[in-house]
Design a protein around this motif. Structure first.
Motif, PDB file in Angstrom:
ATOM      1  N   LEU A  35      64.020  26.577  97.890  1.00 16.53           N
ATOM      2  CA  LEU A  35      65.106  26.881  98.824  1.00 16.53           C
ATOM      3  C   LEU A  35      65.496  28.356  98.778  1.00 16.53           C
ATOM      4  CD1 LEU A  35      67.364  23.737  98.260  1.00 16.53           C
ATOM      5  CD2 LEU A  35      65.920  24.231 100.234  1.00 16.53           C
ATOM      6  N   ARG A  36      65.317  28.997  97.631  1.00 19.26           N
ATOM      7  CA  ARG A  36      65.649  30.422  97.535  1.00 19.26           C
ATOM      8  C   ARG A  36      64.767  31.239  98.486  1.00 19.26           C
ATOM      9  NH1 ARG A  36      65.802  30.748  92.580  1.00 19.26           N
ATOM     10  NH2 ARG A  36      68.032  31.061  92.225  1.00 19.26           N
ATOM     11  N   ALA A  37      63.497  30.859  98.596  1.00 15.98           N
ATOM     12  CA  ALA A  37      62.595  31.577  99.506  1.00 15.98           C
ATOM     13  C   ALA A  37      62.982  31.333 100.963  1.00 15.98           C
ATOM     14  CB  ALA A  37      61.153  31.139  99.250  1.00 15.98           C
ATOM     15  N   VAL A  38      63.443  30.126 101.271  1.00 16.45           N
ATOM     16  CA  VAL A  38      63.923  29.858 102.634  1.00 16.45           C
ATOM     17  C   VAL A  38      65.138  30.710 102.923  1.00 16.45           C
ATOM     18  CG1 VAL A  38      64.831  28.093 104.191  1.00 16.45           C
ATOM     19  CG2 VAL A  38      63.031  27.492 102.563  1.00 16.45           C
ATOM     20  N   ALA A  39      66.064  30.772 101.955  1.00 15.84           N
ATOM     21  CA  ALA A  39      67.277  31.575 102.139  1.00 15.84           C
ATOM     22  C   ALA A  39      66.951  33.051 102.302  1.00 15.84           C
ATOM     23  CB  ALA A  39      68.200  31.367 100.940  1.00 15.84           C
ATOM     24  N   ARG A  40      65.946  33.533 101.549  1.00 12.41           N
ATOM     25  CA  ARG A  40      65.553  34.941 101.671  1.00 12.41           C
ATOM     26  C   ARG A  40      65.087  35.244 103.096  1.00 12.41           C
ATOM     27  NH1 ARG A  40      61.599  34.958  98.192  1.00 12.41           N
ATOM     28  NH2 ARG A  40      63.063  35.135  96.448  1.00 12.41           N
ATOM     29  N   LEU A  41      64.370  34.292 103.692  1.00 13.76           N
ATOM     30  CA  LEU A  41      63.912  34.464 105.067  1.00 13.76           C
ATOM     31  C   LEU A  41      65.104  34.546 106.023  1.00 13.76           C
ATOM     32  CD1 LEU A  41      61.167  34.634 106.505  1.00 13.76           C
ATOM     33  CD2 LEU A  41      61.299  32.170 106.879  1.00 13.76           C
ATOM     34  N   VAL A  42      66.116  33.715 105.801  1.00 13.57           N
ATOM     35  CA  VAL A  42      67.319  33.752 106.642  1.00 13.57           C
ATOM     36  C   VAL A  42      68.018  35.101 106.504  1.00 13.57           C
ATOM     37  CG1 VAL A  42      69.605  32.735 107.008  1.00 13.57           C
ATOM     38  CG2 VAL A  42      67.638  31.252 106.547  1.00 13.57           C
TER      39      VAL A  42
END
Length: 646
Positions: free
Chosen positions: A628-635
């Motif tokens: 989820l951290r990588a998804v958040a980084r994309l956001v």
């Protein structure tokens, strides 16, 4: 669901004050031949498109010729009445296979392209499956290395595979065969840990197709989506609806099923005019402006309870459909239009009236009809009933005689659904829930006992109890409590890979808790209600630790905690994922799908992210991120590139 009135569909009749309602008389008397209707279109419009898949297309003549070739190859080993497991995705190859098996008279058993090795082994041990058709690299080992033949099926399209084989292996001793007259069979959840199969005859499917064509007007020039997961029974309705109407089938790429906005864009670009879709995929579309310029005029929605109605801007007629596989896909429907007085409200629509040939009864525990307005179990009878399960003993328990003293013309037996409903004065049905432990997860019926049995296949597991608490918005999720065998160093992460080979995606628990013991009730039995309460109160975390008396495991993140230095994207993604999964204890280090995220929940996560941040992610971007951290980084990265004030 109330049906649009047409020359072929009359209003359902009712029977006094009792909770009994009859669908209209079927459009055709006697057996309706599904295959014959396809053959008629091959003769009438051989050059009309039958399948459109991106830049590739196949005419009715080409599908018929390819099916002839496949049938000729299979006839040496496959006989009429044989069960054939089909492990293909939505594609021209799948369509050709379905037609070829119908021409042989074999029984089509759709398993999906990746049904899971252990699940497939269980199916081929319990059922007398003549062969499996699919990609040789994805078949279970004993079919991958055994006797097989190559099949010359279309290899183009978004979901196509370049090599398809028919693989043969001996069934298990005592394996069940399909009953006489079966046209197709589908798997449903079974309490023994092994799936059970329902067999449906051609007349039952043909009668439903008559209703479908009369209601939607599907015909030449139309495009019918091929969208539903292949292992689920609505797939049979959409596939044969197109082939028996002269319309073109349009297979959906897999990513379309993960993202409701992508789905709407796909409807627009492909010109789909009639579609079937799962309720959880459609509801997010009803919360946003309806896409303009869609050709879509009828949308049949089912698989889960619908919680709101389409708004005034929705140009398609939306049909809230209800029906178990045991009653041939659809038993009752309720049609909604943008011009309805209740359009756009959050009130749950009813499941409506029975379709032609179907009789519904709301009964008390003894099987006697109750008065209208009284809750009871839904019984279904009439021409739409399946032939039964492949296990005759199970058929005898669930398909029973008509309640004594009732005169129901055309009804020889009824299926006990286990669903709790109420019939209004006008005969309209309201769905209220289940009477037993069975639950719906992302539109798929799941028996917790099946998940428990799958967990207990692991020698490190002494016993397992699966509960189904509901999130704040009413969605069910699966939480498993597991006791480890003596000396076993058991962790949730070690359990899950094997579990996925037994179960469909929706049946894998979102939360696995390792415990020392289960709480007991006054009778000394496992207190499932207490475990459900605990699961609802605490989101918990998949943990390898143990906890006494069924409590949440040590090491779980406290509910609502997030890193003090969390970015806006991290706070948004973590909060949304916790809410959707019903697991306040997950962290940014967790992978969304491994934490219990299904395709439906992924679509909802993308919708929440866009609504709160204005950032539109695509499903592959979510699925390819390790956590989820990588998804958040994309956001956060996308937000930083947005113009100020956007």
């Amino acid at each position: 669901m109330t049906q649009p009135m047409t020359a072929r569909t009359a209003a359902p009749t009712t029977a006094g004050a009792l909770s009994i309602a009859h669908g209209a008389r079927p459009a055709t008397d006697g057996a309706t031949e599904v295959l014959a209707r396809f053959e008629e279109w091959v003769r009438r419009s051989p050059d009309a498109p039958a399948v459109l898949d991106g830049t590739h297309s196949w005419t009715y003549r080409q599908i018929g010729a390819a099916a002839d070739e496949a049938a000729a190859a299979l006839r040496a080993r496959v006989r009429p009445g044989d069960l054939v497991g089909v492990c293909l995705d939505r594609s021209a190859a799948l369509v050709v296979t379905a037609v070829a098996l119908a021409r042989i008279g074999a029984v089509y058993l759709p398993l999906g392209p990746r049904p899971g090795e252990r699940r497939t082994d269980a199916v081929t041990e319990d059922l007398n499956v003549g062969c499996l058709i699919g990609d040789p690299e994805l078949l279970p080992p004993r079919h991958r290395t055994g006797d097989r033949m190559d099949l010359a099926l279309p290899g183009e399209g978004a979901n196509a595979t370049t090599t398809v084989v028919a693989a043969f292996a001996k069934p298990g001793a005592g394996a069940h065969s399909a009953p006489a007259g079966a046209f197709y069979a589908v798997l449903t959840s079974g309490s023994t840990g092994r799936p059970k199969a329902v067999a449906v005859g051609e007349p039952a499917l043909g009668g439903l197709l008559d209703w479908y064509r009369a209601t939607t007007g599907l015909g030449p020039g139309d495009r019918q989506s091929l969208l539903i997961g292949v292992a689920f029974d609505p797939h049979l309705l959409e596939l044969w609806a197109g082939l028996t109407s002269g319309a073109a089938l349009v297979p959906a790429p897999d990513e379309v099923r993960w993202d409701s906005v992508v789905l709407a864009d796909w409807w627009l670009t492909t010109g789909v005019s009639v579609a079937i879709a799962a309720t959880p995929m459609v509801e997010p579309l009803l919360d946003r402006p309806w896409p303009q310029d869609l050709r879509l005029r009828h949308l049949i929605v089912g698989g889960d309870r619908m919680r709101r109605r389409p708004g005034a801007e929705v140009t398609a007629t939306v049909h809230n459909a209800y029906g178990p596989a045991e009653a041939t896909v659809v038993a009752t429907t309720y049609a909604m239009h943008g011009t309805d007085s209740a359009a756009g409200t959050d009130s749950a629509p009813p499941i409506g009236h029975p379709v032609p040939g179907v009789t519904v009864i709301v009964a008390d525990p003894e099987g006697r009809p109750v008065e209208r307005g009284t809750e009871g179990e839904l019984l279904i009878g009439g021409s739409g009933l399946a032939l039964g399960y492949l296990d005759p003993e199970l058929t005898a328990r669930r398909f029973t005689a008509v309640p004594e003293g009732l005169d129901l013309p055309g009804v020889e037996r009824v299926y006990r659904t286990g669903d709790r409903v109420r019939m209004a004065a006008a005969g309209q049905l309201e769905f209220l829930g289940r009477l037993d432990d069975q639950v719906k997860i992302s539109g798929v019926r799941i028996e917790p006992a099946e998940v428990e049995a799958a967990l207990e296949q692991d020698p490190a597991v002494l016993s397992a109890v699966v509960t189904a608490p509901r999130t704040a918005d009413g969605r069910a999720r699966l939480v498993a409590y597991v006791r480890a065998a003596a000396g076993a160093g058991l962790t949730a992460d070690a359990l899950l890979p094997a579990l996925r080979t037994w179960l469909p995606e929706q049946a894998v628990p979102s939360d696995v808790r390792i415990v020392d013991s289960f709480p007991l009730d006054a009778n000394g039995k496992v207190d499932r209600a207490e475990l459900t309460r605990r699961a609802a109160e605490s989101g918990g975390s998949r943990s390898g630790g143990t906890a006494p008396d069924g409590a949440a495991p040590d090491g779980a993140a406290p509910d609502g905690d997030e890193p003090a230095d969390a970015t806006p994207g991290e706070r948004l993604v973590l909060s949304a994922a916790r809410d959707l999964l019903g697991r306040p204890g997950i962290s940014l280090a967790d992978n969304f799908t491994e934490a219990g995220g299904t395709s439906v929940l992924a679509a909802r996560l993308l919708t929440v992210i866009e609504k709160e941040s204005g950032i539109r992610l695509r499903a592959p971007e979510l699925l390819r991120r390790p956590d989820l951290r990588a998804v958040a980084r994309l956001v956060d990265e996308r937000a930083a590139r947005q113009p100020a004030g956007a």
